[in-house]
Write a protein that holds these residues in place. Structure first.
Motif, PDB file in Angstrom:
ATOM      1  N   UNK A 444     -48.343 -23.833  25.458  1.00 59.03           N
ATOM      2  CA  UNK A 444     -47.051 -23.964  26.134  1.00 59.03           C
ATOM      3  C   UNK A 444     -46.430 -25.333  25.870  1.00 59.03           C
ATOM      4  N   UNK A 445     -47.241 -26.375  25.860  1.00 62.47           N
ATOM      5  CA  UNK A 445     -46.711 -27.723  25.590  1.00 62.47           C
ATOM      6  C   UNK A 445     -46.126 -27.801  24.188  1.00 62.47           C
ATOM      7  N   UNK A 446     -46.823 -27.243  23.214  1.00 65.79           N
ATOM      8  CA  UNK A 446     -46.328 -27.254  21.837  1.00 65.79           C
ATOM      9  C   UNK A 446     -45.047 -26.434  21.714  1.00 65.79           C
ATOM     10  N   UNK A 447     -44.998 -25.303  22.411  1.00 61.36           N
ATOM     11  CA  UNK A 447     -43.804 -24.456  22.381  1.00 61.36           C
ATOM     12  C   UNK A 447     -42.602 -25.178  22.984  1.00 61.36           C
ATOM     13  N   UNK A 448     -42.800 -25.804  24.128  1.00 55.73           N
ATOM     14  CA  UNK A 448     -41.683 -26.501  24.778  1.00 55.73           C
ATOM     15  C   UNK A 448     -41.142 -27.633  23.905  1.00 55.73           C
ATOM     16  N   UNK A 449     -42.034 -28.376  23.257  1.00 56.84           N
ATOM     17  CA  UNK A 449     -41.591 -29.451  22.360  1.00 56.84           C
ATOM     18  C   UNK A 449     -40.799 -28.887  21.188  1.00 56.84           C
ATOM     19  N   UNK A 450     -41.252 -27.766  20.671  1.00 58.07           N
ATOM     20  CA  UNK A 450     -40.543 -27.115  19.573  1.00 58.07           C
ATOM     21  C   UNK A 450     -39.153 -26.687  20.021  1.00 58.07           C
ATOM     22  N   UNK A 451     -39.060 -26.062  21.175  1.00 59.95           N
ATOM     23  CA  UNK A 451     -37.770 -25.547  21.648  1.00 59.95           C
ATOM     24  C   UNK A 451     -36.799 -26.689  21.940  1.00 59.95           C
ATOM     25  N   UNK A 452     -37.293 -27.761  22.505  1.00 58.79           N
ATOM     26  CA  UNK A 452     -36.419 -28.916  22.776  1.00 58.79           C
ATOM     27  C   UNK A 452     -35.824 -29.458  21.482  1.00 58.79           C
ATOM     28  N   UNK A 453     -36.617 -29.505  20.428  1.00 59.09           N
ATOM     29  CA  UNK A 453     -36.116 -30.014  19.145  1.00 59.09           C
ATOM     30  C   UNK A 453     -35.097 -29.043  18.525  1.00 59.09           C
ATOM     31  N   UNK A 454     -35.369 -27.756  18.621  1.00 51.35           N
ATOM     32  CA  UNK A 454     -34.473 -26.771  18.025  1.00 51.35           C
ATOM     33  C   UNK A 454     -33.117 -26.716  18.746  1.00 51.35           C
ATOM     34  N   UNK A 455     -33.138 -26.938  20.048  1.00 47.18           N
ATOM     35  CA  UNK A 455     -31.899 -26.821  20.827  1.00 47.18           C
ATOM     36  C   UNK A 455     -31.188 -28.152  21.044  1.00 47.18           C
ATOM     37  N   UNK A 456     -31.758 -29.209  20.465  1.00 50.98           N
ATOM     38  CA  UNK A 456     -31.149 -30.535  20.655  1.00 50.98           C
ATOM     39  C   UNK A 456     -29.769 -30.602  20.013  1.00 50.98           C
TER      40      UNK A 456
END
Length: 456
Positions: A444-456
């Motif tokens: 979940x931590x890796x997923x959240x970091x990925x999503x934050x970068x994609x939606x930045x």
């Protein structure tokens, strides 16, 4: 992930191929079921549970779309539809890289296991880099999907997608489709590379998927079928009313009608959606032995329409369920939506009850189990020789129904909330405990970091 070399489990109740049984001891050897005994006392040292079901196959998933969940529920046009949603999809997919695919797929796969799915048929079509060129490894993106399945323990039937055109009759592809595209030679290379990625995964299955009749020509479909004469074949078909109209304008036939007349459709095929079909077409699918791949939550989310489940089952058709866009992930949710959609359509109740079962939940579960296994190219059920894939239901679902009969399945499908699955074993590995995947925090931590970068 690798299971213990040997383990014994014992359950008050288990759903076996022969039906419900009590006092069930299951012996696992190297990830496979070695023995099933019934009406026995708990063996010394056995892990104990209450009610256990065989794990289901999620027969249709686009894992990367899990990251779009909740992001497309805003009207952009007066007539919002699947086609406007697809435009948003193209914008999103233009940004994802290999590590993003791994992070997103791992999150989706952990959630599938938590929901009672123990295998996924991954309809994987993002092959190329952002410019539309092949990676040095032609199966780089597919390899990330395999990696995510390995990290979570989820069984994988990988279906690399052949996609070459934007419309019927070989229309040129759109710019937004550049990350999906292949020619026949390149696709053969991609398939070889994908097979190497899956070579070390236990019970890995490789099939392939012509994306749709819009995306392949007749000649390409024939060539693809000649490449692989044994593995599962999945295809999107008749999902949208506009697709039917366009197919009629191109060929004079409806999509399923055209496919049944131009390909040897049989039991290794899964026709995904098949929503807009007439009586002759659903009879043809049932007669062929192909599985109807139904994704009722996504089909509702996209406004696709409602499959004729009553007619299909009356013809002896085989079906399974999938989470498709992964807007939400739940085995019971898909089954519930499937039955409720039939009730909307027919203005009646308990529409998909049949096959000698009085219980709607049991009837649908058995269909989803058998149809999903057929679509995935695997054997299913809690029987010796099969993978030790199973899901235990918590008593919190409905304590008064937790006595090992079909009422438990009805309660799970129609009454249970999230968290109904307490434990999941995949090839004997105890991957879900207390309702949560054993590696959820890191995933979940890796997923959240990925999503934050994609939606930045």
């Amino acid at each position: 992930m690798a299971g213990k070399s040997s383990e014994r489990l014992w359950f008050d109740h288990a759903l076996l191929p022969s039906g419900w049984a009590s006092g069930v001891a299951i012996t696992i050897e190297r990830g496979l079921i070695a023995d099933v005994s019934v009406n026995v006392a708990p063996p010394s040292g056995a892990v104990r549970g209450r009610s256990v079901l065989p794990g289901l196959t999620n027969l249709h998933s686009h894992a990367f779309q899990r990251a779009m969940s909740g992001l497309t529920e805003v009207r952009e046009n007066i007539q919002d539809s699947f086609w406007s949603w697809r435009t948003l999809l193209y914008r999103f997919v233009s940004r994802i890289g290999p590590e993003d695919v791994h992070a997103i797929a791992a999150m989706a796969y952990a959630e599938m296991l938590e929901a009672g799915f123990t295998r996924v048929c991954e309809f994987h079509y993002v092959h190329n880099d952002e410019a539309g060129a092949r990676y040095a490894d032609p199966a780089e993106m597919a390899g990330q999907v395999v990696r995510a399945a390995g990290d979570t323990g989820l069984g994988l039937t990988l279906l690399p997608v052949f996609y070459a055109h934007s419309g019927f009759g070989g229309q040129p592809p759109l710019d937004g489709q550049r990350r999906f595209l292949s020619d026949l030679e390149g696709f053969a290379t991609l398939m070889d590379a994908a097979a190497k990625h899956g070579a070390n995964q236990p019970d890995f299955v490789l099939g392939f998927a012509p994306h749709s009749l819009r995306a392949v020509t007749r000649a390409q479909l024939k060539a693809l079928l000649a490449m692989d004469k044994a593995g599962p074949v999945h295809i999107h078909i008749a999902e949208q009313a506009q697709e039917v109209a366009d197919c009629l304008a191109w060929s004079g036939a409806r999509p399923v009608e055209w496919l049944l007349h131009n390909a040897d459709v049989d039991a290794r095929w899964c026709l995904v959606h098949a929503t807009h079909t007439n009586d002759r077409e659903i009879h043809g699918i049932a007669k062929s032995g192909a599985v109807a791949g139904l994704c009722p939550v996504t089909e509702a989310n996209l406004g696709d329409g409602i499959f004729d489940g009553r007619g299909f089952v009356s013809y002896g058709g085989h079906y399974g369920v999938g989470t498709d866009s992964n807007v939400s992930i739940g085995a019971a949710d898909e089954l519930r939506m499937l039955e409720y959609s039939q009730r909307f359509k027919t203005l009646s109740r308990n529409v998909l009850t049949g096959e000698g079962f009085a219980s709607t939940g049991r009837s649908m579960f058995e269909h989803a189990l058998a149809g999903g296994g057929r679509a995935a190219g695997i054997s299913v059920g809690l029987a010796p020789g099969n993978p030790a894939d199973m899901a235990a239901i918590t008593d919190a679902v409905l304590p008064e129904a937790a006595m090992g009969d079909d009422r438990l399945l009805d309660a799970w499908v129609f009454r249970a909330k999230s968290g109904a699955i307490s434990d999941v074993w995949r090839r004997g590995e105890h991957v879900v405990q207390g309702g949560h995947h054993i590696h959820r925090p890191a995933i979940e931590a890796r997923y959240k970091a990925c999503l934050e970068a994609l939606l930045a």
